[in-house]
Design a protein around this motif. Structure first.
Motif, mmCIF file in Angstrom:
data_model
loop_
_atom_site.group_PDB
_atom_site.id
_atom_site.type_symbol
_atom_site.label_atom_id
_atom_site.label_comp_id
_atom_site.label_asym_id
_atom_site.label_seq_id
_atom_site.Cartn_x
_atom_site.Cartn_y
_atom_site.Cartn_z
ATOM 1 N N VAL A 1 8.500 -6.182 3.910
ATOM 2 C CA VAL A 1 8.040 -4.793 4.071
ATOM 3 C C VAL A 1 8.117 -4.078 2.721
ATOM 4 C CG1 VAL A 1 8.734 -4.606 6.506
ATOM 5 C CG2 VAL A 1 10.354 -3.938 4.709
ATOM 6 N N THR A 2 7.333 -3.010 2.584
ATOM 7 C CA THR A 2 7.323 -2.258 1.323
ATOM 8 C C THR A 2 8.657 -1.534 1.166
ATOM 9 O OG1 THR A 2 6.374 -0.279 2.335
ATOM 10 C CG2 THR A 2 4.824 -1.905 1.466
ATOM 11 N N ASN A 3 9.070 -1.386 -0.109
ATOM 12 C CA ASN A 3 10.370 -0.763 -0.356
ATOM 13 C C ASN A 3 10.384 -0.016 -1.684
ATOM 14 O OD1 ASN A 3 13.050 -0.271 0.411
ATOM 15 N ND2 ASN A 3 13.794 -1.846 -0.998
ATOM 16 N N GLY A 4 9.216 0.517 -2.084
ATOM 17 C CA GLY A 4 9.199 1.225 -3.360
ATOM 18 C C GLY A 4 7.872 1.920 -3.571
ATOM 19 N N GLY A 5 7.768 2.630 -4.686
ATOM 20 C CA GLY A 5 6.548 3.339 -5.044
ATOM 21 C C GLY A 5 5.525 2.349 -5.577
ATOM 22 N N ALA B 1 0.283 0.572 -5.234
ATOM 23 C CA ALA B 1 1.395 1.507 -5.020
ATOM 24 C C ALA B 1 1.319 2.102 -3.621
ATOM 25 C CB ALA B 1 1.352 2.601 -6.078
ATOM 26 N N SER B 2 2.419 2.738 -3.232
ATOM 27 C CA SER B 2 2.487 3.380 -1.917
ATOM 28 C C SER B 2 1.887 4.772 -2.003
ATOM 29 C CB SER B 2 3.943 3.535 -1.473
ATOM 30 O OG SER B 2 4.613 2.301 -1.490
ATOM 31 N N SER B 3 1.084 5.129 -1.011
ATOM 32 C CA SER B 3 0.455 6.442 -0.968
ATOM 33 C C SER B 3 1.493 7.534 -1.217
ATOM 34 C CB SER B 3 -0.184 6.595 0.420
ATOM 35 O OG SER B 3 -0.518 7.931 0.630
ATOM 36 N N GLY B 4 1.184 8.451 -2.156
ATOM 37 C CA GLY B 4 2.117 9.538 -2.474
ATOM 38 C C GLY B 4 2.895 9.303 -3.760
ATOM 39 N N TYR B 5 2.980 8.027 -4.213
ATOM 40 C CA TYR B 5 3.637 7.721 -5.476
ATOM 41 C C TYR B 5 2.908 8.449 -6.606
ATOM 42 C CZ TYR B 5 5.028 5.028 -9.612
ATOM 43 O OH TYR B 5 5.477 4.671 -10.844
ATOM 44 N N SER C 1 6.324 11.438 -3.570
ATOM 45 C CA SER C 1 7.108 10.990 -2.416
ATOM 46 C C SER C 1 6.246 10.043 -1.606
ATOM 47 C CB SER C 1 7.537 12.174 -1.557
ATOM 48 O OG SER C 1 6.402 12.759 -0.991
ATOM 49 N N TYR C 2 6.867 9.063 -1.036
ATOM 50 C CA TYR C 2 6.111 8.026 -0.329
ATOM 51 C C TYR C 2 7.005 7.427 0.735
ATOM 52 C CZ TYR C 2 8.840 5.638 -3.853
ATOM 53 O OH TYR C 2 9.881 5.228 -4.647
#
Ligand code: AMP
Ligand code: GLY
Length: 423
Positions: free
Chosen positions: A372-376, A335-339, A342-343
């Motif tokens: 590229v990343t596009n989500g939590g 997952a993206s940091s903050g998920y 908010s991330y």
């Protein structure tokens, strides 16, 4: 060649697409909307999963042979009904059956009507009544918004203040829109949780291998609830005895009850179960494949997914073979940091070829030819192995090969299951 569409755009849909791809009869699979990480297995359309008119237009224009509707929102909105009206066969329940997930009040009343074991509950439509109830009910208590709430509609309140806040947030401040105008307040249950997904054609029900989700964001079940940070299958708590009890007291009564009420359920029915000291109880029904459960269940499926799906649509499930591998699967979500709060999005995402076949991409886009990343939740990495220990080890080893800025995962996926197997 048959051309298909899969409605949805997450890791679950990627897992479904990859399993469907194993069938040589299938030509193009369009994903609506899909995400860039699903290429080249699917054609990415970008059509939103809730835009039923655009979905129907697209599927008609492309003369599609079959559509798999995977997420809850389009199912609850009646996507299957709309496609069937234009002669396109679908996998997924019609609107009048998807209500099993679309309304918790319906689900609870249904279980009461058919004596299906679940937590005792009260339904409230007036905020004053709900507040009066929580002023002296036993604690903890569980407060649930009636409708779909992006998985955020459940609060387990351990104090009166929390219970009151949850009631007011849902009924006065409309935190979940109209989904929270009615609420269910139910008894707090304890015990291990099990996810059981089942194929059904409305008459026959065939459970898949059981699984265990890890919902909290942090190690050892700390932090906020998420859409799921990892899964393992099978679930060690789901013994053959428990499976038999569930079939008799929950699965069959559910399928029969829905058929009797003129709401035959066709598709994948998800049973969220809690194995309480008094026996298995239904925590929730979902009218679809679970995510990330699908990312461990389908990799264990040995039989052809498309054949089974068509049997669900055509009412021939009873005579269809469904086999699962005698092995273990583990899926770790990156997952993206903050998920889940908010991330940031838009970081370059590298998935080496060696792990690509085991990666299910949930949140990715393409920018200047680069993923590229596009989500939590960005992706899930799954490993299948003879033992759970090996599956866990391998899933983490593969996860390490994938990089993007701010990536994080839980480090204890499968550890609770591992301890339970050893007991
Ligand atoms: P849901 O969003 O419906 O999946 O619920 C989220 C989580 O809340 C479940 O996975 C359970 O862990 C917990 N939960 C829901 N209902 C109850 C209940 N009656 N007693 C205890 N825990 C519950
Ligand atoms: N993993 C739980 C769900 O799909 O709702």
């Amino acid at each position: 060649m048959l051309n298909l569409a899969v409605i949805g755009g997450g890791g679950r849909e990627h897992a479904i697409i990859r399993s469907l791809r194993k069938n040589p009869e299938i030509g193009t699979i369009y994903a609506l909307p899909g995400n860039a990480g699903m290429k080249p297995e699917a054609e990415i359309t970008g059509i939103p999963a809730t835009d039923l008119d655009a979905i129907v237009d697209f599927c008609c224009e492309h003369h599609l042979d079959y559509v798999v509707v995977a997420p809850d929102d389009p199912l609850v909105l009646g996507c299957v009904d709309a496609l069937e009206a234009r002669g396109i066969p679908c996998f997924g329940p019609r609107k009048n059956a998807a209500i099993l997930e679309g309304s918790k009040v319906f689900a609870k009343d249904f279980m009461k009507r058919h004596q299906i074991p679940t937590a005792a509950c009260h339904v409230f439509t007036q905020v004053e009544d709900a507040l009066a109830f929580v002023s002296d009910c036993p604690l903890p208590t569980v407060i649930k918004a009636d409708g779909l709430a992006l998985g955020k509609g459940v609060v387990i309140a351990t104090t009166r203040q929390e219970a009151e806040d949850a009631v007011r947030a849902s009924m006065e401040r409309h935190a979940f829109g109209h989904s929270g105008d009615r609420i269910v307040i139910e008894e707090f249950l304890t015990g291990p949780e099990v996810s059981v997904l089942a194929f059904t054609d409305g008459k026959t029900i065939r459970p898949m291998v059981s699984s265990m989700d890890h919902k909290r964001a942090g190690d050892h079940d700390t932090g906020l609830n998420t859409g799921g940070m990892g899964t393992v299958a099978p679930n060690p708590y789901y013994t053959e005895d428990i499976a038999r009890i569930c079939m008799e007291t929950i699965f069959l009564p559910t399928i029969r009850g829905m058929a009797e009420e003129g709401r035959p359920f066709q598709g994948c029915l998800y049973f969220g179960l809690m194995l309480t000291p008094d026996g298995p109880r239904v925590i929730e029904y979902n009218c679809r494949f679970g995510d990330p459960e699908t990312q461990v269940v389908l990799p264990l499926l040995e039989s052809d997914l498309f054949t089974i799906m068509r049997a669900c649509t055509e009412g021939t499930l009873e005579t269809t073979e469904i086999r699962f591998r005698d092995a273990h699967a583990c899926c770790v979500i990156l997952a993206s940091s903050g998920y889940p709060v908010s991330y940031k999005k838009g970081f370059p995402l590298n998935i080496p070829d060696e792990v690509r076949p085991d990666t299910f991409v949930a949140g990715a886009a393409e920018k200047d030819g680069q993923l590229v990343t596009n989500g939590g939740r960005v992706l899930g990495v799954t490993a299948v192995a003879p033992t759970l220990e090996q599956a866990i080890e391998e899933a983490y080893r593969k996860t390490e090969k994938i990089s993007f800025e701010g990536a994080f995962c839980r480090h204890d996926i499968g550890q609770r299951a591992l301890r339970a197997w050893k007991e």
